[in-house]
Design an enzyme around this catalytic site. Structure first.
Site, PDB file in Angstrom:
ATOM      1  N   GLU A 175      36.543  36.095  37.473  1.00 27.31           N
ATOM      2  CA  GLU A 175      37.592  35.538  38.354  1.00 27.31           C
ATOM      3  C   GLU A 175      36.979  35.426  39.739  1.00 27.31           C
ATOM      4  O   GLU A 175      36.553  36.436  40.312  1.00 27.31           O
ATOM      5  CB  GLU A 175      38.825  36.440  38.412  1.00 27.31           C
ATOM      6  CG  GLU A 175      39.654  36.409  37.155  1.00 27.31           C
ATOM      7  CD  GLU A 175      40.934  37.232  37.260  1.00 27.31           C
ATOM      8  OE1 GLU A 175      41.512  37.329  38.366  1.00 27.31           O
ATOM      9  OE2 GLU A 175      41.352  37.778  36.235  1.00 27.31           O
TER      10      GLU A 175
ATOM     11  N   GLU B  53      40.925  44.139  34.750  1.00 29.64           N
ATOM     12  CA  GLU B  53      41.194  44.897  35.994  1.00 29.64           C
ATOM     13  C   GLU B  53      41.859  46.237  35.714  1.00 29.64           C
ATOM     14  O   GLU B  53      42.864  46.580  36.349  1.00 29.64           O
ATOM     15  CB  GLU B  53      42.052  44.053  36.950  1.00 29.64           C
ATOM     16  CG  GLU B  53      41.319  42.843  37.473  1.00 29.64           C
ATOM     17  CD  GLU B  53      42.008  42.113  38.624  1.00 29.64           C
ATOM     18  OE1 GLU B  53      43.161  42.438  38.962  1.00 29.64           O
ATOM     19  OE2 GLU B  53      41.357  41.199  39.189  1.00 29.64           O
TER      20      GLU B  53
HETATM   21  O1  AHR Z   1      44.155  35.171  38.969  1.00 33.19           O
HETATM   22  C1  AHR Z   1      45.300  35.856  39.377  1.00 33.19           C
HETATM   23  C2  AHR Z   1      45.233  37.345  39.104  1.00 33.19           C
HETATM   24  O2  AHR Z   1      44.245  37.904  39.918  1.00 33.19           O
HETATM   25  C3  AHR Z   1      44.834  37.778  37.715  1.00 33.19           C
HETATM   26  O3  AHR Z   1      45.896  37.836  36.833  1.00 33.19           O
HETATM   27  C4  AHR Z   1      44.291  39.151  37.943  1.00 33.19           C
HETATM   28  O4  AHR Z   1      43.310  39.509  36.986  1.00 33.19           O
HETATM   29  C5  AHR Z   1      43.750  39.108  39.361  1.00 33.19           C
HETATM   30  O5  AHR Z   1      44.181  40.169  40.115  1.00 33.19           O
END
Ligand code: AHR
Length: 505
Positions: free
Chosen positions: A293, A174
């Site tokens: 994610e 990110e």
């Molecule tokens: O999964 C929780 C967080 O969400 C992670 O650390 C990040 O990559 C995302 O914003």
């Protein structure tokens, strides 16, 4: 009389192969995912290395295939060297990503050994926030080089003779987000990712590398970020990531239940950008989308946070962070997101449900106490177990439900897979009221078994599980053979997985 929907499966139209990597998961050094989650040396079920056996059994039952580690936002400030060597000599550090204290009692060796026991392939993320290509290459040499160099001999001295053989590496996390340690512009990140990818490939051209895409589709830089990063990295990376989290906002359950309309569009937009840049650069090698994610995350209703710790400015160790208690509705949304991932198996090369234990997770546990399955556990387990072979996009004749965010959307959404002998059909009823009778023209198919995840008998779509009660679990679904159809009923807000055998004539 319930509404009727028809789901027609054209087995001859089977498309892309479903990669088992679509059913990956994610373990971050965040909150109680590692410490107090998979690892709790004082727990009665803990093994010699301090990992909870009861949690491990649930992880195995979940059936995930790969695990991304060690972050997440955490990785952008992480020094991997802190997590290797004698445990008692490892430094305790402040983790600025989650305002926590990191003991480093779990690092690469412990996590890799645990992942092997859990049957998970390890995906390692490198820190491109505070660090760069040199440290990434050091970690690669430490992990994967057989021996005879300083780094590889250090690994061997630390007790691991054979290389870890990690194939998949994420280049940062990110980096488009202002909240990220070492946040960068697309050009800055693209250059660094390319430089890191080049160096890692000099070590081992066969690695699979993942460039970091946008943190979400709503980032103002979305689109330009992907274009710029891919202009730097196309030809050097194999995947670009997508992160996608969904929640019910302002009581708008209808839109929430239609969240996969958003994910479908997000994947298709990124796929179009990949095609554009591959054409522009004359790149023939494919670039997959790694949805590394995804989940339901109640971000505006910050659940179960340790209010005495992080939020008051302390640096607690393994605080309770975002321990969302999932409901039946959340599980149906997770099911529908799985339908999107499977439907896009031609473009989605990997996906990781974020995260695995306690932190927005399908598995929860209490210190010294029980471990249990959240409602979201069930659709993931079903899909990971049953989705095999090639994707079939069924023809679904259904009525529409109105949503304020996505307009009118089909009440029933479905996808199927076929491995030749068996077919797995996954379906959600995302309507808030009324059951739907589903008719599937049998065409040589016969039911082998089916499971339903729906509200318990009282019809409460907010039902959840706790350490003391597991009211929500999947249950057998009756599939009848009627005339030339297979027939089953889907209650409002439900997910079903149906296994069918193909008769050979
Ligand atoms: O999964 C929780 C967080 O969400 C992670 O650390 C990040 O990559 C995302 O914003």
């Amino acid at each position: 009389m319930p509404r009727t929907t028809r789901i027609a499966l054209d087995l001859a139209s089977a498309g892309a192969e479903v990669s088992p990597r679509l059913f990956g998961t994610f373990v971050e050094h965040m909150g109680r995912c590692v410490y107090g989650g998979i690892h709790e040396p004082a727990h009665p079920t803990a093994d010699a290395a301090g990992f909870r056996e009861d949690v491990l059994q649930l992880v195995r039952e979940l059936g995930a295939t790969v695990v991304r580690y060690p972050g997440g936002n955490f990785v952008s400030g992480y020094r991997w060297e802190d997590g290797v060597g004698p445990v008692d000599e490892r430094p305790v550090r402040l983790d600025a990503a989650w305002h926590s204290t990191e003991s480093n009692r779990v690092g690469l060796h412990e996590l890799a050994a645990w992942a092997e026991r859990a049957g998970l392939e390890l995906i390692e993320a490198v820190n491109l926030g505070t660090r760069g290509a040199a440290e990434a290459a050091d970690l690669l040499e430490y992990a994967n080089h057989p021996g005879g160099t300083a780094r590889s001999e250090q690994r061997r001295a630390n007790g691991r003779d054979e290389p870890f053989g990690i194939r998949i590496w994420c280049l940062g996390n990110e980096m488009d987000g202002p909240w990220q340690i070492g946040h960068k512009t697309a050009d800055e990140y693209g250059r660094l990712a390319a430089e890191t990818a080049r160096l890692m490939r000099f070590h081992d051209p066969s690695l699979e590398l993942v460039a970091a895409g946008s943190s979400n589709r709503e980032m103002s830089t979305f689109g330009e970020w992907e274009r710029t990063v891919l202009r730097h990295t196309a030809g050097l990376v194999d995947h670009i990531s997508v992160h996608a989290y969904y929640e019910e906002q302002d009581g708008d359950a209808a839109s929430f239940l239609a969240s996969n309309v958003h994910l479908d569009g997000y994947i298709e937009d990124v796929a179009a950008i990949i095609d554009e840049i591959r054409a522009e650069r004359g790149i023939t090698a494919p670039i997959g989308i790694s949805v590394d994610e995804w989940n339901v995350w109640n971000q505006t209703r910050w659940n179960d946070v340790d209010k005495d710790g992080v939020l008051s400015g302390g640096w607690p160790e393994a605080p309770r962070l975002i321990e969302d208690r999932y409901t039946v509705t959340d599980a149906v949304v997770v099911g529908s997101l799985l339908i999107s991932l499977i439907r896009h198996a031609d473009r989605v090369s990997m996906a990781n449900l974020a995260q695995l234990v306690n932190v927005i997770a399908p598995i929860r546990c209490e210190p010294g106490g029980a471990a249990w399955r959240q409602p979201t556990f069930f659709p993931f387990r079903d899909a990971a177990r049953l989705a095999r072979g090639r994707v079939i996009r069924p023809e679904v004749e259904t009525d529409l439900v109105a949503t304020s965010r996505y307009g009118e959307v089909p009440r029933i959404d479905a996808v199927a897979t076929s491995d030749g002998d068996t077919v797995a059909l996954f379906a959600v009823n995302r309507g808030l009221d009324g059951a739907v009778r589903v008719r599937v023209p049998a065409a040589g198919l016969r039911p082998l078994g089916a499971e339903l995840l729906a509200a318990p008998a009282d019809g409460d779509r907010h039902a959840t599980n706790t350490a003391y009660s597991s009211a929500v679990a999947s249950r057998p679904l009756e599939v009848r053979e009627e005339d030339d159809d297979l027939v089953f009923d889907l209650p409002a807000v439900s997910w079903a997985s149906i296994r069918l055998a193909r008769s050979r004539t």
